[in-house]
Design an enzyme around this catalytic site. Structure first.
Site, PDB file in Angstrom:
ATOM      1  N   LYS A  52       0.840  -1.207   0.000  1.00 53.28           N
ATOM      2  CA  LYS A  52       0.000   0.000   0.000  1.00 53.28           C
ATOM      3  C   LYS A  52       0.876   1.260   0.000  1.00 53.28           C
ATOM      4  O   LYS A  52       0.617   2.212  -0.731  1.00 53.28           O
ATOM      5  CB  LYS A  52      -0.953  -0.020   1.211  1.00 53.28           C
ATOM      6  CG  LYS A  52      -2.013  -1.120   1.109  1.00 53.28           C
ATOM      7  CD  LYS A  52      -2.810  -1.331   2.396  1.00 53.28           C
ATOM      8  CE  LYS A  52      -3.719  -2.555   2.252  1.00 53.28           C
ATOM      9  NZ  LYS A  52      -4.530  -2.845   3.451  1.00 53.28           N
ATOM     10  N   GLN A  96      -4.454  -1.854   9.711  1.00 53.72           N
ATOM     11  CA  GLN A  96      -4.390  -3.169   9.086  1.00 53.72           C
ATOM     12  C   GLN A  96      -4.957  -4.235  10.025  1.00 53.72           C
ATOM     13  O   GLN A  96      -4.613  -4.293  11.202  1.00 53.72           O
ATOM     14  CB  GLN A  96      -2.935  -3.489   8.705  1.00 53.72           C
ATOM     15  CG  GLN A  96      -2.769  -4.743   7.861  1.00 53.72           C
ATOM     16  CD  GLN A  96      -3.412  -4.640   6.468  1.00 53.72           C
ATOM     17  OE1 GLN A  96      -3.560  -3.548   5.916  1.00 53.72           O
ATOM     18  NE2 GLN A  96      -3.803  -5.765   5.907  1.00 53.72           N
ATOM     19  N   ASP A 119     -11.063   2.432   4.220  1.00 51.41           N
ATOM     20  CA  ASP A 119     -11.292   0.983   4.174  1.00 51.41           C
ATOM     21  C   ASP A 119     -12.783   0.663   4.013  1.00 51.41           C
ATOM     22  O   ASP A 119     -13.140  -0.478   3.717  1.00 51.41           O
ATOM     23  CB  ASP A 119     -10.797   0.326   5.478  1.00 51.41           C
ATOM     24  CG  ASP A 119      -9.464  -0.371   5.312  1.00 51.41           C
ATOM     25  OD1 ASP A 119      -9.172  -0.831   4.193  1.00 51.41           O
ATOM     26  OD2 ASP A 119      -8.724  -0.468   6.315  1.00 51.41           O
TER      27      ASP A 119
HETATM   28  N1  GUN Z   1      -6.875  -7.163   6.251  1.00 53.25           N
HETATM   29  C1  GUN Z   1      -7.284  -7.888   5.187  1.00 53.25           C
HETATM   30  N2  GUN Z   1      -7.886  -7.089   4.279  1.00 53.25           N
HETATM   31  C2  GUN Z   1      -7.851  -5.843   4.787  1.00 53.25           C
HETATM   32  C3  GUN Z   1      -8.296  -4.590   4.301  1.00 53.25           C
HETATM   33  O1  GUN Z   1      -8.890  -4.457   3.223  1.00 53.25           O
HETATM   34  N3  GUN Z   1      -8.071  -3.519   5.120  1.00 53.25           N
HETATM   35  C4  GUN Z   1      -7.456  -3.637   6.314  1.00 53.25           C
HETATM   36  N4  GUN Z   1      -7.295  -2.531   7.045  1.00 53.25           N
HETATM   37  N5  GUN Z   1      -7.028  -4.795   6.797  1.00 53.25           N
HETATM   38  C5  GUN Z   1      -7.218  -5.889   6.030  1.00 53.25           C
END
Ligand code: GUN
Length: 291
Positions: A52, A96, A119
């Site tokens: 990211k 995350q 998100d």
């Molecule tokens: N863990 C797995 N997928 C995601 C996501 O799309 N966002 C976040 N913050 N954590 C994750």
């Protein structure tokens, strides 16, 4: 069989964003700024967050990575989120997941300012999505919709089978595919661990979205000829012959299923890169709406 190439589609989205961001900067406007919080040092989460941050760099976004100890208290994490909520330069906040067991992910998600919830996990974002209002859409289902759009996959009136009912993928993708949108208008069946005869349901699917986290769960005898198969699974399997020590496996038995499909996503290189492109779009939208 044709490949739904997530790397190519994601690159096209990031290239477009990069041009738009550069134009904004020339006009004296701010560039988008994503703040990511990583608690602990799980290998998979490290990899996802690094991807990211890299995408931000490539696209002209600012990124701030905040690393916190596994042992951090929930209150200290919530304070950190509040600081970011109040920082006018930060457009998007993501924490995350998964989080250590002593921290409630619900409290964490609810603390993020809904206007910075890139998100799309905050109840305000989820509620708007269900109503079909403009909002942040969770990155993985949004990425899938962008991939269907990129390849102009016809979804109208099709029967979509969604395997998995998580808040991150299964539930939101079922809402998006059934919505009144160009890549929606599907009839959707959600299957989960209590579903009887999953195979019979899958065989009805013009589109199958596999998001259950069981490697190679979807076998060739579960898929009808000509189906579109979207594989969201990405499980690490130990493999001493690989430099990383693991190989990645999707939820679909790709080798045997792919010959039956009209379109299929590979793993890796399918949904994964699209998830990141979708997060970038959400962060850009947040920036453009407020600045
Ligand atoms: N863990 C797995 N997928 C995601 C996501 O799309 N966002 C976040 N913050 N954590 C994750």
């Amino acid at each position: 069989m044709q490949i739904l190439d997530g790397r190519k589609a994601a690159q096209a989205i990031k290239d477009e964003l990069k041009i738009t961001v550069a134009q904004r900067v020339v006009e004296g406007k701010k560039n988008p700024h994503l703040a990511a919080i990583l608690v602990g040092n799980s290998g998979a989460s490290e990899t996802y967050v690094a991807a990211k941050v890299k995408a931000c760099e490539e696209t002209g976004f600012t990124s701030t990575l905040i690393r916190l100890e596994d042992s951090i208290s929930e209150n200290r994490l919530l304070d950190k989120i509040r600081d970011l909520n109040h920082d006018p330069d930060v457009d998007g906040i993501l924490v995350q997941l998964p989080l250590p067991k002593h921290i409630s992910s619900k409290n964490v998600i609810n603390t993020i300012d809904a206007d910075k919830d890139v998100d799309g996990f905050h109840p305000v974002s989820v509620g708007k999505m269900v109503e079909g209002l403009p909002t942040f859409i969770p990155a993985t289902p949004y990425g899938i919709m962008l991939l269907l759009e990129h390849y102009r996959i016809d979804t109208k009136g099709k029967h979509a089978i969604v395997l998995g009912r998580s808040n991150i993928v299964g539930r939101p993708i079922s809402i998006l595919l059934s919505g009144q949108t160009p890549r929606g208008n599907c009839t959707v069946t959600i299957c989960h661990s209590h579903t009887k005869d999953i195979k019979e349901h899958c065989l009805q699917g013009d589109i199958i979205v596999a998001a259950i986290g069981i490697p190679e769960f979807v076998k060739a005898d579960m898929v009808k000829e000509g189906a579109v198969v979207i594989d969201v699974g990405i499980t690490r399997i130990e493999d001493a012959s690989k430099k990383s020590g693991f190989r990645l496996r999707g939820d679909v038995d790709y080798e045997n299923v792919s010959p039956k499909c009209s379109w299929i996503t590979p793993v890796p290189g399918g949904v994964g890169p699209m998830t990141i492109a979708a997060l970038m779009k959400n962060t850009f939208m947040s920036c453009a709406e407020n600045n």
